[in-house]
Write a protein that holds these residues in place. Structure first.
Motif, PDB file in Angstrom:
ATOM      1  N   LEU B  22      -2.502   4.599   6.526  1.00 23.50           N
ATOM      2  CA  LEU B  22      -3.975   3.557   6.586  1.00 23.50           C
ATOM      3  C   LEU B  22      -4.001   3.163   8.035  1.00 23.50           C
ATOM      4  O   LEU B  22      -3.159   2.664   8.603  1.00 23.50           O
ATOM      5  CB  LEU B  22      -3.500   2.499   5.776  1.00 23.50           C
ATOM      6  CG  LEU B  22      -4.589   1.325   5.683  1.00 23.50           C
ATOM      7  CD1 LEU B  22      -5.821   1.698   5.105  1.00 23.50           C
ATOM      8  CD2 LEU B  22      -4.026   0.039   4.979  1.00 23.50           C
ATOM      9  N   VAL B  23      -5.110   3.604   8.407  1.00 21.99           N
ATOM     10  CA  VAL B  23      -5.439   3.282  10.114  1.00 21.99           C
ATOM     11  C   VAL B  23      -6.702   2.168  10.012  1.00 21.99           C
ATOM     12  O   VAL B  23      -7.476   2.356   9.215  1.00 21.99           O
ATOM     13  CB  VAL B  23      -6.196   4.549  10.739  1.00 21.99           C
ATOM     14  CG1 VAL B  23      -6.140   4.220  12.044  1.00 21.99           C
ATOM     15  CG2 VAL B  23      -4.883   5.539  10.370  1.00 21.99           C
ATOM     16  N   SER B  83       7.307  -0.828  -2.525  1.00 18.30           N
ATOM     17  CA  SER B  83       7.368   0.282  -1.871  1.00 18.30           C
ATOM     18  C   SER B  83       6.052   0.990  -1.680  1.00 18.30           C
ATOM     19  O   SER B  83       6.078   1.961  -0.942  1.00 18.30           O
ATOM     20  CB  SER B  83       8.493   1.164  -2.724  1.00 18.30           C
ATOM     21  OG  SER B  83       8.107   1.510  -3.824  1.00 18.30           O
ATOM     22  N   LYS B  84       5.320   0.778  -2.446  1.00 20.98           N
ATOM     23  CA  LYS B  84       3.814   1.441  -2.383  1.00 20.98           C
ATOM     24  C   LYS B  84       2.896   1.090  -1.143  1.00 20.98           C
ATOM     25  O   LYS B  84       1.652   1.510  -1.063  1.00 20.98           O
ATOM     26  CB  LYS B  84       3.044   1.537  -3.963  1.00 20.98           C
ATOM     27  CG  LYS B  84       3.854   2.038  -5.121  1.00 20.98           C
ATOM     28  CD  LYS B  84       2.859   2.740  -5.814  1.00 20.98           C
ATOM     29  CE  LYS B  84       3.525   3.754  -6.832  1.00 20.98           C
ATOM     30  NZ  LYS B  84       4.391   2.915  -8.155  1.00 20.98           N
ATOM     31  N   PHE B  85       3.273   0.076  -0.875  1.00 25.50           N
ATOM     32  CA  PHE B  85       2.703  -0.533   0.492  1.00 25.50           C
ATOM     33  C   PHE B  85       2.448   0.694   1.514  1.00 25.50           C
ATOM     34  O   PHE B  85       3.469   1.192   1.836  1.00 25.50           O
ATOM     35  CB  PHE B  85       3.282  -1.705   1.179  1.00 25.50           C
ATOM     36  CG  PHE B  85       2.970  -3.049   0.459  1.00 25.50           C
ATOM     37  CD1 PHE B  85       2.482  -2.969  -0.663  1.00 25.50           C
ATOM     38  CD2 PHE B  85       3.564  -3.997   0.801  1.00 25.50           C
ATOM     39  CE1 PHE B  85       2.416  -4.395  -1.508  1.00 25.50           C
ATOM     40  CE2 PHE B  85       3.890  -5.251   0.142  1.00 25.50           C
ATOM     41  CZ  PHE B  85       3.052  -5.394  -1.040  1.00 25.50           C
ATOM     42  N   PRO B  86       1.268   0.889   2.022  1.00 25.40           N
ATOM     43  CA  PRO B  86       0.889   2.104   2.810  1.00 25.40           C
ATOM     44  C   PRO B  86       1.703   1.912   4.313  1.00 25.40           C
ATOM     45  O   PRO B  86       1.545   0.905   4.895  1.00 25.40           O
ATOM     46  CB  PRO B  86      -0.460   2.238   2.904  1.00 25.40           C
ATOM     47  CG  PRO B  86      -0.949   0.955   2.642  1.00 25.40           C
ATOM     48  CD  PRO B  86      -0.099   0.198   1.530  1.00 25.40           C
ATOM     49  N   GLU B  87       2.068   2.994   4.847  1.00 26.36           N
ATOM     50  CA  GLU B  87       2.399   2.882   6.212  1.00 26.36           C
ATOM     51  C   GLU B  87       0.980   2.791   6.982  1.00 26.36           C
ATOM     52  O   GLU B  87       0.003   3.377   6.639  1.00 26.36           O
ATOM     53  CB  GLU B  87       2.916   4.370   6.531  1.00 26.36           C
ATOM     54  CG  GLU B  87       3.986   4.800   5.988  1.00 26.36           C
ATOM     55  CD  GLU B  87       5.241   4.078   6.678  1.00 26.36           C
ATOM     56  OE1 GLU B  87       4.957   3.518   8.042  1.00 26.36           O
ATOM     57  OE2 GLU B  87       6.447   4.183   6.269  1.00 26.36           O
ATOM     58  N   THR B  88       1.074   1.729   8.061  1.00 27.51           N
ATOM     59  CA  THR B  88      -0.182   1.442   8.386  1.00 27.51           C
ATOM     60  C   THR B  88      -0.191   1.372  10.024  1.00 27.51           C
ATOM     61  O   THR B  88       0.747   1.059  10.519  1.00 27.51           O
ATOM     62  CB  THR B  88      -0.513  -0.356   8.078  1.00 27.51           C
ATOM     63  OG1 THR B  88      -0.693  -0.193   6.668  1.00 27.51           O
ATOM     64  CG2 THR B  88      -1.886  -0.477   8.505  1.00 27.51           C
ATOM     65  N   ARG B 121       4.757  -5.739   7.268  1.00 33.12           N
ATOM     66  CA  ARG B 121       5.015  -5.794   8.703  1.00 33.12           C
ATOM     67  C   ARG B 121       5.945  -4.618   9.164  1.00 33.12           C
ATOM     68  O   ARG B 121       5.702  -3.996  10.202  1.00 33.12           O
ATOM     69  CB  ARG B 121       5.795  -7.203   8.944  1.00 33.12           C
ATOM     70  CG  ARG B 121       6.086  -7.466  10.333  1.00 33.12           C
ATOM     71  CD  ARG B 121       4.889  -8.136  11.145  1.00 33.12           C
ATOM     72  NE  ARG B 121       5.547  -8.539  12.301  1.00 33.12           N
ATOM     73  CZ  ARG B 121       5.444  -7.912  13.460  1.00 33.12           C
ATOM     74  NH1 ARG B 121       4.782  -6.661  13.542  1.00 33.12           N
ATOM     75  NH2 ARG B 121       5.842  -8.325  14.541  1.00 33.12           N
ATOM     76  N   LYS B 122       6.995  -4.365   8.371  1.00 36.66           N
ATOM     77  CA  LYS B 122       7.752  -3.278   8.774  1.00 36.66           C
ATOM     78  C   LYS B 122       7.202  -1.794   8.575  1.00 36.66           C
ATOM     79  O   LYS B 122       7.455  -0.971   9.441  1.00 36.66           O
ATOM     80  CB  LYS B 122       9.222  -3.207   7.449  1.00 36.66           C
ATOM     81  CG  LYS B 122      10.348  -2.419   7.856  1.00 36.66           C
ATOM     82  CD  LYS B 122      11.390  -2.758   6.774  1.00 36.66           C
ATOM     83  CE  LYS B 122      11.148  -1.891   5.620  1.00 36.66           C
ATOM     84  NZ  LYS B 122      12.036  -2.384   4.430  1.00 36.66           N
TER      85      LYS B 122
END
Ligand SMILES: Cc1cc2nc3c(=O)[nH]c(=O)nc-3n(C[C@H](O)[C@H](O)[C@H](O)COP(=O)(O)OP(=O)(O)OC[C@H]3O[C@@H](n4cnc5c(N)ncnc54)[C@H](O)[C@@H]3O)c2cc1C
Ligand code: SF4
Ligand code: SF4
Ligand code: FES
Lengths: 280, 335
Positions: B22-23, B83-88, B121-122
């Motif tokens: 996610l950008v 755990s489904k929160f996207p890499e951002t 945040r992580k």
């Protein structure tokens, strides 16, 4: 599924019994549905929890039962709004959510060997009732125990059957009172406001701890009486009931100055309260 | 020095989008610039401070914290799968936005951990950018930041006069981002940096201000500055550092979600007790709490100021309350 712990997740509990204390104050006895939680749920007198009614949200109440009584917890609440009114609509066997226990507690071990004076007004007996039963269950650890409890009217006195029980015990001095105009013809207590009745009862301050809970106005007039009776600010304990949401020091709602009541309280000494920004 | 051309910066965004990250970055949305998901590097708009802060990437306006459903007779509560929160990757945040998570980390992680915030945040990397677009509401210098503060960013970009950017990988996350896309960066001397805009507010002595606040909980100043506040909450909702929230259920008694959503200490009901008693019963007490929380209480508790000097609350306030001016006034009074 994720490993991290969700601090907002409640434990589920079943309503085991319901007692109507007054026309608008109700006690729920709650039993945790999960066996491990039921066995491991420990708390100290003075701590609170967030109780939820699904579909309506959460409300903050103290844990009104004593930590010495295992297997269940109790809350006692007045119906005043959205969540409390929905909790009131629930029946025996229904499910509520409970997050907690949160906050600090009364340092009961420090009171061993001393006399205790409990002073409560109206719906504020529950936070002291947990300490009262805690101490009565350990009766030989304390000297004299005095309870001064008042409400607007006879009908507004909560825990009526327990008041009777305390009155009948030889090892507790109970002084109950109602505001002028609030007594029925058969009322066997005193008529007057809590601070006045306390002053008349004049418990000794010698080696004694005072625990005060009540509406802000009652506290305001009770503290000078305690001072006149010789209590120092370090020997007076009270609880603050600032509005809370998270209960865990995140949501920014409960602060009095730089004190987070949900984390640093709700139990404070009179000295601590006097040192705070006067915003409660 | 590592340099990235503007074209390669946009290419980097395209690549990250392809990697299913996610950008998020400043993007023209209607007539205003907001932090929004980018679908292509061409959408990145670096010529204005986004109207809303980037805080909501970590701490959304409203988010589910659990769901509940009655099944048969029994109530069942289900946790949110974090755990489904996207890499951002957050692109193009100036220091006043890039710096907000490092302030909020303190409250979100002391004692009880808010894993909703911390997990996001992580999983996020912050690509900050030196700010060359300040306006007269900006006062980051006054609160200890500066247009070129790298702290808070994982990778920090400095705009250069030839249109390229000098890059400094501030943290391991920043280094990893560069290492994974090495071919987009080049070693070089770099052109001269684009100059910063001067700020009207001079450096404030935050220690002095805090001491004044400590001694002036009661002061005529509060009524004078804040009785005109209409309690709309705009200043809190637009702030990269405000973190107050409420918790409410949405749904029926049988099926629904519990949500955490922003709240504001400027609202009249914020501290109202059920009895009707309200510790902050008039607006100036609520505004005083706003200032106290930012410049005293948060510092008492966490050793940080809860303000990055972004100036958003000054631009947004419908009655012209200017926090920088208030701080200058206090700074002038304080000894
Ligand atoms: C540490 C602590 C311990 C507590 N212990 C107890 C306890 O043991 N027992 C107990 O009874 N209480 C206790 N309280 C108080 C209790 O938390 C509140 O009474 C309860 O949360 C009220 O919730 P509610 O949703 O029913 O009320 P709400 O719906 O939130 O309403 C509260 C009040 O605000 C008014 N109100 C709400 N919305 C509006 C509006 N839009 N416009 C105008 N008025 C409005 C309502 O009329 C009502 O009077 C405690 C509080 C704290 C902080
Ligand atoms: S208080 Fe105002 S200037 Fe400071 S960070 Fe918040 S919105 Fe920006
Ligand atoms: S934006 Fe202005 S009017 Fe609205 S709450 Fe903030 S200070 Fe008050
Ligand atoms: S109740 Fe949320 S911070 Fe105290």
């Amino acid at each position: 599924m994720c490993e991290s712990k969700n601090i907002y997740l409640p434990n589920l509990a079943t309503i085991e019994t319901i007692v109507d204390e007054t026309p608008d104050v109700r006690t729920l006895r709650l039993v945790f549905q999960d066996e491990a939680v039921r066995e491991n749920f420990n708390f100290r007198a003075g701590q609170f929890a967030e109780y939820s009614s699904f579909g309506f949200g959460e409300s903050t109440f103290c844990i009104a039962s004593a930590p010495t009584r295992k297997g269940y917890i109790e809350c006692c609440f007045r119906s005043v709004g959205r969540v409390t009114e929905s909790l009131r609509r629930l029946e025996v066997g229904d499910t509520v959510g409970v997050r907690g226990p949160y906050g600090n507690s009364f340092p009961i071990e420090e009171f061993y060997g001393k006399s205790l004076v409990f002073i409560a007004g109206g719906i504020a007996l529950p936070p002291l009732r947990t300490v009262i039963w805690n101490c009565l269950d350990l009766r030989d650890k304390f000297k004299d125990i005095t309870i001064v409890y008042g409400a607007r009217s006879e009908a507004d006195l909560v825990y009526k059957h327990e008041l009777k029980e305390w009155q009948e015990r030889g090892d507790v001095r109970l002084v109950k009172c109602v505001d002028p105009g609030g007594a029925g013809p058969d009322f066997d207590g005193k008529v007057g406001f809590v601070p006045t009745v306390l002053e008349e009862a004049a418990p000794s301050a010698e080696n004694t701890i005072a625990l005060v809970c009540g509406p802000p106005i009652m506290i305001k007039f009770t503290l000078p009486v305690l001072e006149r009776l010789g209590f120092s600010d370090d020997n007076i304990y009270t609880t603050l009931e600032n509005r809370m949401k998270c209960g865990v020091g995140k949501c920014g709602r409960c602060n009095v100055g730089n004190v987070y009541v949900c984390k640093d309280g709700p139990v404070f000494t009179a000295r601590e309260v006097k040192a705070m920004s006067q915003e409660f | 020095m590592q340099i990235i051309t503007e074209q390669n910066l946009r290419n980097l965004i395209d690549l990250l989008v392809k990697e299913a990250k996610l950008v998020v970055g400043p993007k023209l949305s209607g007539s205003v610039v907001l932090y929004e998901p980018l679908t292509a590097g061409t959408e990145l708009t670096l010529d204005a401070l986004p109207r809303r802060s980037s805080k909501e990437l970590f701490f959304p306006v409203c988010e589910d914290i659990l769901s509940y459903k009655r099944e048969g007779g029994a109530m069942k509560v289900t946790d949110v799968d974090r755990s489904k929160f996207p890499e951002t990757v957050l692109f193009g945040a100036p220091p006043c936005d890039a710096g907000s998570p490092s302030i909020l980390d303190a409250v979100m992680s002391w004692d009880y951990k808010d894993e909703f915030y911390l997990e996001r945040r992580k999983k996020s990397t912050i690509v900050g950018i030196a700010c060359t677009k300040g306006d007269d509401a900006c006062f980051c210098r006054a609160v200890g930041l500066a247009p070129d503060t790298e702290n808070g960013s994982d990778l920090f970009l400095t705009p250069l006069k030839d249109g390229s950017y000098a890059c400094n990988a501030v943290t391991e996350k920043g280094q990893a981002l560069v290492a994974a896309h090495k071919n987009l960066f080049a070693e070089g001397a770099g052109a001269e940096p684009v100059p910063f805009v001067d700020q009207a507010v001079q450096k404030l002595d935050l220690v002095k201000i805090k001491k004044w606040l400590e001694e002036h909980f009661e002061d005529p100043l509060w009524e004078r500055i804040a009785d005109i506040c209409v309690g709309c909450g705009a200043c809190a909702f637009i702030c990269p550092a405000c973190h107050c929230f409420d918790i409410n259920d949405e749904g029926s008694t049988d099926d629904g979600v519990r949500r955490k959503h922003w709240d504001a200490c400027g609202f009249a009901k914020f501290t109202n007790h059920a009895s009707g008693h309200n510790p902050r019963d008039v607006q100036n007490k609520r505004y005083r709490n706003r200032i106290m929380h930012k410049f005293k209480y948060y510092d008492d508790k966490f050793g940080k100021t809860l303000c990055t000097g972004c100036g958003r609350c000054i631009r947004a306030c419908p009655v012209g309350i200017d926090i920088a001016e208030i701080l200058e006034t206090i700074n002038g009074k304080a000894e």
